[in-house]
Write an enzyme that holds these catalytic residues in place. Structure first.
Site, PDB file in Angstrom:
ATOM      1  N   HIS A   1       3.363   6.836  10.937  1.00 47.94           N
ATOM      2  CA  HIS A   1       4.140   7.996  10.486  1.00 47.94           C
ATOM      3  C   HIS A   1       4.269   9.055  11.587  1.00 47.94           C
ATOM      4  O   HIS A   1       4.058  10.240  11.359  1.00 47.94           O
ATOM      5  CB  HIS A   1       3.528   8.591   9.209  1.00 47.94           C
ATOM      6  CG  HIS A   1       3.512   7.610   8.081  1.00 47.94           C
ATOM      7  ND1 HIS A   1       4.652   7.171   7.456  1.00 47.94           N
ATOM      8  CD2 HIS A   1       2.484   6.939   7.489  1.00 47.94           C
ATOM      9  CE1 HIS A   1       4.341   6.279   6.526  1.00 47.94           C
ATOM     10  NE2 HIS A   1       3.034   6.117   6.522  1.00 47.94           N
TER      11      HIS A   1
ATOM     12  N   SER B   1       2.669   5.701   1.110  1.00 45.75           N
ATOM     13  CA  SER B   1       3.077   4.914   2.285  1.00 45.75           C
ATOM     14  C   SER B   1       3.378   3.469   1.877  1.00 45.75           C
ATOM     15  O   SER B   1       4.358   3.220   1.179  1.00 45.75           O
ATOM     16  CB  SER B   1       1.998   5.009   3.373  1.00 45.75           C
ATOM     17  OG  SER B   1       2.440   4.419   4.573  1.00 45.75           O
ATOM     18  N   LEU B   2       2.559   2.519   2.263  1.00 41.14           N
ATOM     19  CA  LEU B   2       2.741   1.125   1.844  1.00 41.14           C
ATOM     20  C   LEU B   2       2.931   1.016   0.323  1.00 41.14           C
ATOM     21  O   LEU B   2       3.748   0.225  -0.160  1.00 41.14           O
ATOM     22  CB  LEU B   2       1.517   0.300   2.256  1.00 41.14           C
ATOM     23  CG  LEU B   2       1.299  -0.996   1.468  1.00 41.14           C
ATOM     24  CD1 LEU B   2       2.297  -2.041   1.895  1.00 41.14           C
ATOM     25  CD2 LEU B   2      -0.110  -1.483   1.583  1.00 41.14           C
TER      26      LEU B   2
ATOM     27  N   GLN C   1      10.763   6.410   6.497  1.00 38.60           N
ATOM     28  CA  GLN C   1       9.334   6.518   6.174  1.00 38.60           C
ATOM     29  C   GLN C   1       8.421   6.116   7.329  1.00 38.60           C
ATOM     30  O   GLN C   1       7.326   6.646   7.484  1.00 38.60           O
ATOM     31  CB  GLN C   1       9.026   5.675   4.933  1.00 38.60           C
ATOM     32  CG  GLN C   1       7.683   5.966   4.286  1.00 38.60           C
ATOM     33  CD  GLN C   1       7.000   4.699   3.798  1.00 38.60           C
ATOM     34  OE1 GLN C   1       6.799   3.764   4.558  1.00 38.60           O
ATOM     35  NE2 GLN C   1       6.650   4.685   2.523  1.00 38.60           N
TER      36      GLN C   1
ATOM     37  N   GLN D   1      -2.592   1.772   2.782  1.00 40.28           N
ATOM     38  CA  GLN D   1      -3.533   1.155   3.721  1.00 40.28           C
ATOM     39  C   GLN D   1      -4.845   1.939   3.770  1.00 40.28           C
ATOM     40  O   GLN D   1      -4.845   3.166   3.770  1.00 40.28           O
ATOM     41  CB  GLN D   1      -2.898   1.108   5.113  1.00 40.28           C
ATOM     42  CG  GLN D   1      -3.571   0.153   6.061  1.00 40.28           C
ATOM     43  CD  GLN D   1      -2.645  -0.240   7.209  1.00 40.28           C
ATOM     44  OE1 GLN D   1      -1.436  -0.115   7.110  1.00 40.28           O
ATOM     45  NE2 GLN D   1      -3.216  -0.732   8.294  1.00 40.28           N
TER      46      GLN D   1
ATOM     47  N   ARG E   1       7.024  -5.326   7.773  1.00 40.03           N
ATOM     48  CA  ARG E   1       6.584  -3.957   8.054  1.00 40.03           C
ATOM     49  C   ARG E   1       5.211  -3.956   8.711  1.00 40.03           C
ATOM     50  O   ARG E   1       4.983  -3.274   9.714  1.00 40.03           O
ATOM     51  CB  ARG E   1       6.549  -3.151   6.749  1.00 40.03           C
ATOM     52  CG  ARG E   1       6.141  -1.682   6.882  1.00 40.03           C
ATOM     53  CD  ARG E   1       6.132  -1.052   5.496  1.00 40.03           C
ATOM     54  NE  ARG E   1       5.929   0.387   5.519  1.00 40.03           N
ATOM     55  CZ  ARG E   1       4.748   0.988   5.426  1.00 40.03           C
ATOM     56  NH1 ARG E   1       3.644   0.258   5.337  1.00 40.03           N
ATOM     57  NH2 ARG E   1       4.660   2.312   5.417  1.00 40.03           N
TER      58      ARG E   1
END
Length: 305
Positions: free
Chosen positions: A196, A87-88, A245, A9, A112
């Site tokens: 996170h 991440s993503l 995560q 992102q 998500r």
């Protein structure tokens, strides 16, 4: 040895993926299929949406995943020995590696993004970038700032570049303290939630329930996962790491180093922008690094020199 890495992102831009869609029938087919699965046109938001619309988490994550996966599909797996995503981007890596089907990945990324956006509204928080601070000094900073609320390291992006996440008061206290603790720069980020961090806990249970409905297979290409910073292929471990995560730190710097230690000498960032290339060059100066974002770049990499 070569690895594909996929952005997360913040890499989105207006018009992203349009040239892939217009030039390559395979990309058009994937993107049309995503629109059909979702029941709305994510491609219209990618190609024609405003910056404000595109930066909404529930759209951002889908747009980046779709752009990145379409480009990766056009390039193929030949010569790719490992994958990772920030991440993503880990979802793109897992889909590319064969651990998750494209259809399931679209549904997972959509859920998500929706859950993370909702969690950000339910538990308002923020994030900040801390530049030029040693890890031990950062630990002391976070311990002092935690008197004002929840705050933790969210992204270990590269040596000396760490993003923190948590309650607004605690993150702002950390930013205020940073210069006296040796930071070169500390700046609050414009985000829609404390990603996170434990503030994403409301998203975790429902996401785990969604993940239970998804078939996850052993990865055909090892994926160096964010939570553990090591190459993973086992489906059971992939599932557990994806749940963790949401609230755990992204160990990106450690993941890149683990890939280098495993023999990776060339990284190709596949997807929008060049964020990961910049980070990788700071983590491992000896490795080759390039990127594939546009249709012209796809053509260049597909055409033998």
């Amino acid at each position: 040895m070569k690895a594909f890495v996929f952005p997360g992102q913040g890499s989105q831009y207006c018009g992203m993926g349009r040239d892939l869609y217009e030039r390559f029938p395979e990309a058009q087919e994937l993107m049309d299929k995503a629109d059909s699965i979702l029941g709305f046109s994510i491609t219209n938001i990618m190609f024609n949406g405003s910056e404000d619309e595109l930066k909404q988490t529930r759209y951002t994550q889908l747009a980046i995943f779709l752009h990145s996966f379409a480009a990766a599909t056009l390039l193929g797996r030949e010569g790719v020995k490992m994958a990772a995503g920030h991440s993503l981007g880990e979802y793109t890596a897992l889909c590319f590696s064969g651990a998750i089907s494209f259809e399931d990945a679209v549904r997972l990324v959509a859920k998500r993004g929706e859950l993370m956006q909702n969690a950000g509204q339910q538990n308002p928080g923020t994030m900040a970038a801390i530049i030029g601070m040693a890890d031990d000094a950062l630990d002391a900073l976070l311990e002092e700032a935690s008197a004002s609320g929840i705050v933790q390291a969210a992204n270990f992006n590269s040596p000396g570049q760490i993003v923190i996440s948590g309650d607004v008061d605690a993150v702002r206290k950390a930013v205020e303290l940073a210069s006296s603790k040796g930071a070169r720069m500390a700046k609050e980020l414009v985000v829609s939630g404390a990603f996170h961090s434990p503030l994403m806990k409301p998203a975790e249970k429902e996401f785990a329930e969604t993940l239970d409905t998804i078939a996850i297979r052993d990865a055909e290409i090892p994926v160096c996962m964010n939570v553990v910073a090591k190459p993973v292929t086992a489906a059971t471990e992939i599932r557990a790491n994806l749940i963790s995560q949401l609230t755990s730190s992204v160990l990106w710097s450690q993941s890149v180093q683990a890939m280098v230690d495993a023999g990776i000498t060339e990284f190709v960032e596949v997807g929008p922008q060049k964020v990961l290339q910049g980070l990788i060059k700071r983590i491992s100066k000896s490795t080759m690094c390039s990127g594939v974002d546009t249709a012209d770049q796809v053509d260049a990499m597909r055409t033998p020199a």
